[in-house]
Design a protein around this motif. Structure first.
Motif, PDB file in Angstrom:
ATOM      1  N   THR A  25       0.861  -1.190   0.000  1.00  0.00           N
ATOM      2  CA  THR A  25       0.000   0.000   0.000  1.00  0.00           C
ATOM      3  C   THR A  25       0.891   1.231   0.000  1.00  0.00           C
ATOM      4  N   GLY A  26       1.551   1.439  -1.130  1.00  0.00           N
ATOM      5  CA  GLY A  26       2.402   2.610  -1.270  1.00  0.00           C
ATOM      6  C   GLY A  26       1.593   3.852  -1.556  1.00  0.00           C
ATOM      7  N   PHE A  27       2.286   4.962  -1.797  1.00  0.00           N
ATOM      8  CA  PHE A  27       1.609   6.224  -2.065  1.00  0.00           C
ATOM      9  C   PHE A  27       0.678   6.133  -3.269  1.00  0.00           C
ATOM     10  N   ASP A  28       0.976   5.227  -4.196  1.00  0.00           N
ATOM     11  CA  ASP A  28       0.176   5.092  -5.418  1.00  0.00           C
ATOM     12  C   ASP A  28      -1.219   4.560  -5.158  1.00  0.00           C
ATOM     13  N   LYS A  29      -1.433   3.888  -4.026  1.00  0.00           N
ATOM     14  CA  LYS A  29      -2.736   3.279  -3.737  1.00  0.00           C
ATOM     15  C   LYS A  29      -3.535   4.056  -2.701  1.00  0.00           C
ATOM     16  N   LEU A  30      -3.030   5.194  -2.292  1.00  0.00           N
ATOM     17  CA  LEU A  30      -3.702   6.007  -1.282  1.00  0.00           C
ATOM     18  C   LEU A  30      -4.433   7.179  -1.932  1.00  0.00           C
ATOM     19  N   VAL A  31      -5.472   7.643  -1.236  1.00  0.00           N
ATOM     20  CA  VAL A  31      -6.229   8.792  -1.719  1.00  0.00           C
ATOM     21  C   VAL A  31      -5.638  10.050  -1.097  1.00  0.00           C
ATOM     22  N   TRP A  32      -5.132  10.926  -1.950  1.00  0.00           N
ATOM     23  CA  TRP A  32      -4.519  12.174  -1.521  1.00  0.00           C
ATOM     24  C   TRP A  32      -5.598  13.253  -1.371  1.00  0.00           C
ATOM     25  N   THR A  33      -5.278  14.277  -0.607  1.00  0.00           N
ATOM     26  CA  THR A  33      -6.189  15.389  -0.379  1.00  0.00           C
ATOM     27  C   THR A  33      -5.740  16.606  -1.182  1.00  0.00           C
ATOM     28  N   ILE A  34      -6.669  17.199  -1.927  1.00  0.00           N
ATOM     29  CA  ILE A  34      -6.353  18.426  -2.658  1.00  0.00           C
ATOM     30  C   ILE A  34      -6.284  19.576  -1.658  1.00  0.00           C
ATOM     31  N   THR A  35      -5.137  20.221  -1.590  1.00  0.00           N
ATOM     32  CA  THR A  35      -4.960  21.335  -0.655  1.00  0.00           C
ATOM     33  C   THR A  35      -4.907  22.689  -1.356  1.00  0.00           C
ATOM     34  N   ASP A  36      -4.705  22.684  -2.675  1.00  0.00           N
ATOM     35  CA  ASP A  36      -4.685  23.956  -3.390  1.00  0.00           C
ATOM     36  C   ASP A  36      -4.899  23.722  -4.874  1.00  0.00           C
ATOM     37  N   VAL A  37      -5.715  24.552  -5.484  1.00  0.00           N
ATOM     38  CA  VAL A  37      -5.868  24.612  -6.942  1.00  0.00           C
ATOM     39  C   VAL A  37      -5.777  26.087  -7.304  1.00  0.00           C
ATOM     40  N   SER A  38      -4.870  26.427  -8.207  1.00  0.00           N
ATOM     41  CA  SER A  38      -4.670  27.860  -8.455  1.00  0.00           C
ATOM     42  C   SER A  38      -4.228  28.140  -9.884  1.00  0.00           C
ATOM     43  N   GLU A  39      -4.447  29.383 -10.284  1.00  0.00           N
ATOM     44  CA  GLU A  39      -3.951  29.935 -11.537  1.00  0.00           C
ATOM     45  C   GLU A  39      -3.214  31.209 -11.178  1.00  0.00           C
ATOM     46  N   ASP A  40      -2.003  31.393 -11.703  1.00  0.00           N
ATOM     47  CA  ASP A  40      -1.248  32.572 -11.311  1.00  0.00           C
ATOM     48  C   ASP A  40      -1.059  33.538 -12.469  1.00  0.00           C
ATOM     49  N   ASP A  41      -0.512  34.686 -12.171  1.00  0.00           N
ATOM     50  CA  ASP A  41      -0.358  35.747 -13.166  1.00  0.00           C
ATOM     51  C   ASP A  41       0.789  35.496 -14.136  1.00  0.00           C
ATOM     52  N   ASP A  42       1.576  34.446 -13.891  1.00  0.00           N
ATOM     53  CA  ASP A  42       2.684  34.116 -14.785  1.00  0.00           C
ATOM     54  C   ASP A  42       2.278  33.106 -15.858  1.00  0.00           C
ATOM     55  N   GLY A  43       0.990  32.800 -15.947  1.00  0.00           N
ATOM     56  CA  GLY A  43       0.524  31.893 -16.985  1.00  0.00           C
ATOM     57  C   GLY A  43       0.610  30.436 -16.624  1.00  0.00           C
ATOM     58  N   ALA A  44       0.568  30.106 -15.338  1.00  0.00           N
ATOM     59  CA  ALA A  44       0.657  28.721 -14.886  1.00  0.00           C
ATOM     60  C   ALA A  44      -0.565  28.357 -14.055  1.00  0.00           C
ATOM     61  N   ALA A  45      -0.959  27.090 -14.151  1.00  0.00           N
ATOM     62  CA  ALA A  45      -2.038  26.545 -13.334  1.00  0.00           C
ATOM     63  C   ALA A  45      -1.500  25.343 -12.577  1.00  0.00           C
ATOM     64  N   SER A  46      -1.960  25.158 -11.344  1.00  0.00           N
ATOM     65  CA  SER A  46      -1.377  24.100 -10.524  1.00  0.00           C
ATOM     66  C   SER A  46      -2.391  23.481  -9.584  1.00  0.00           C
ATOM     67  N   VAL A  47      -2.041  22.276  -9.123  1.00  0.00           N
ATOM     68  CA  VAL A  47      -2.788  21.605  -8.069  1.00  0.00           C
ATOM     69  C   VAL A  47      -1.783  20.993  -7.108  1.00  0.00           C
ATOM     70  N   THR A  48      -2.070  21.131  -5.826  1.00  0.00           N
ATOM     71  CA  THR A  48      -1.242  20.512  -4.790  1.00  0.00           C
ATOM     72  C   THR A  48      -2.077  19.488  -4.045  1.00  0.00           C
ATOM     73  N   MET A  49      -1.507  18.289  -3.849  1.00  0.00           N
ATOM     74  CA  MET A  49      -2.164  17.219  -3.109  1.00  0.00           C
ATOM     75  C   MET A  49      -1.236  16.775  -1.986  1.00  0.00           C
ATOM     76  N   SER A  50      -1.821  16.323  -0.879  1.00  0.00           N
ATOM     77  CA  SER A  50      -1.011  15.931   0.269  1.00  0.00           C
ATOM     78  C   SER A  50      -1.579  14.690   0.937  1.00  0.00           C
ATOM     79  N   LEU A  51      -0.725  14.043   1.737  1.00  0.00           N
ATOM     80  CA  LEU A  51      -1.179  12.909   2.550  1.00  0.00           C
ATOM     81  C   LEU A  51      -0.264  12.764   3.751  1.00  0.00           C
ATOM     82  N   THR A  52      -0.755  12.040   4.751  1.00  0.00           N
ATOM     83  CA  THR A  52       0.022  11.679   5.933  1.00  0.00           C
ATOM     84  C   THR A  52       0.259  10.178   5.916  1.00  0.00           C
TER      85      THR A  52
END
Length: 381
Positions: free
Chosen positions: A134-161
């Motif tokens: 049951t490595g990180f690949d089989k776990l459900v991560w939590t979305i902690t941020d979804v954003s678009e910035d002024d430099d023309g980039a879009a991102s998503v951050t996911m985390s787990l314990t």
């Protein structure tokens, strides 16, 4: 000999961003599916104005899709994956997943830290592979941020314990992964982790690439690959590094100049090719002047598509998809077979915790593990 890029928590480095003009990337949050127990799996679709899109799902913090245009402007998906969450859990191929706690293999599923021996889950014969059952690949991560910035980039951050003792590893680990797509078509994947107890960390992304795309998939043996590595680490029959650092010159492992993958893939005179059933080896990257070094360049003549992999890690695993056997259900009803995809996984060396001369994967409390990799997409001129 340390290789983990760590930073003091009092001066955490910022996520790498690439500058652009006006806002040219978007992020959309959506539902990807549900698990049998009703757990909802979310997806975030990152897209830019040039037709490049990346879909990331919370199951395994996985890159489920990467759509790019070819030399004629036709957009298609260049990574292997599944259409449903259930298929990701039913197959052991790690398609597009975030791998941890330790990517690749650890021999005999054991390692020692400061005189204490730790026994990990043996899920690859007698060895430990990609974080265990049951490595990180089989776990459900939590979305902690979804954003678009002024430099023309879009991102998503996911985390787990990952709790102390998970898979046999010491320490409670707080892990995160940020996927960021910029207006130049570069997908940056930023892996980070902290621990409350001395442990080992080696995170990477396990995407399988095929630059012909899904609509008219051709074997990757016709792709050309360049890896700027003058040495690699030979393996034993269990695909565990022997400890030797071997020169690639005069061997099928010399990719310092672009080479057709199929040219030497079935070289029955090379013991290492026979042991790996093809390529499944760690390449020691040549040192460069920059923190981010080129790890690989992959091109497909028919479509003109190209990707370049950049990393701040010391090595990259080239895996030619040898264990895809036609039983893995892929997107759109495709059954993935040997030769349908290849992996280029930046990393510290396999079995590093058991090889004192290899770069270290050790992480201490008060430090932050950082692995930044970039997938630069484009077409050849």
């Amino acid at each position: 000999m340390s290789s983990i890029r760590t930073i003091a928590l009092t001066s955490a480095a910022a996520i790498i961003t690439l500058s652009g003009a006006a806002l040219a990337a978007d992020a959309e949050r959506e539902v990807f599916g549900t698990l049998e127990d009703g757990t909802e799996i979310e997806a975030v679709l990152l897209s830019n104005d040039d037709g490049v899109t990346a879909r990331v799902i919370t199951l395994g913090a996985t890159l489920q899709s990467l759509q790019t245009p070819d030399k004629r402007g036709t957009v298609d998906d260049i990574v292997l994956g599944h259409d449903t969450p259930a298929e990701y859990l039913a197959t052991p191929q790690y398609l597009g997943a975030t791998i941890g706690r330790f990517a690749n293999r650890i021999g005999d599923a054991t390692f020692s830290l400061d005189g204490t021996e730790y026994t990990l889950e043996a899920n690859d014969g007698d060895n430990h592979l990609h974080g265990g059952v049951t490595g990180f690949d089989k776990l459900v991560w939590t979305i902690t941020d979804v954003s678009e910035d002024d430099d023309g980039a879009a991102s998503v951050t996911m985390s787990l314990t990952s709790p102390d003792g998970a898979g046999g590893y010491p320490g409670t680990v707080e892990a995160s992964v940020t996927y960021m797509l910029d207006d130049d078509g570069t997908l940056t994947i930023d892996h980070r982790a902290t621990t409350d107890k001395t442990t080992i960390i080696n995170m990477t992304n396990h995407s399988y690439f095929n630059l012909s795309g899904h609509k008219d998939m051709r074997p990757i043996v016709s792709h050309d690959l360049m890896i700027p590595a003058s040495a690699y680490t030979p393996v034993d029959s269990g695909l565990i590094p022997t400890g030797e650092i071997r020169d690639v010159a005069g061997t099928p492992f010399d990719f310092r100049e672009p080479m057709r993958i199929g040219a030497r893939l079935r070289n029955g005179n090379d013991e290492q090719i026979m042991l790996g059933l093809g390529y499944d080896h760690n390449f020691v990257l040549d040192e460069g002047d920059e923190d981010m070094r080129l790890a690989a360049r992959l091109t497909a003549a028919v479509t003109g598509r190209m990707i370049e992999i950049y990393t701040d890690q010391p090595a990259v695993q080239f895996y030619s998809g040898n264990f895809l056997d036609g039983t893995t259900p892929g997107k759109g009803g495709i059954l993935y077979r040997q030769g349908d995809g290849l992996c280029l996984e930046p990393q510290v060396y396999p079995d590093a915790p058991n090889k004192p001369d290899f770069p270290s994967a050790r992480l201490e409390p008060g430090e932050e593990y950082v692995h930044v990799m970039k997938i630069k997409t484009g077409v050849t001129k």
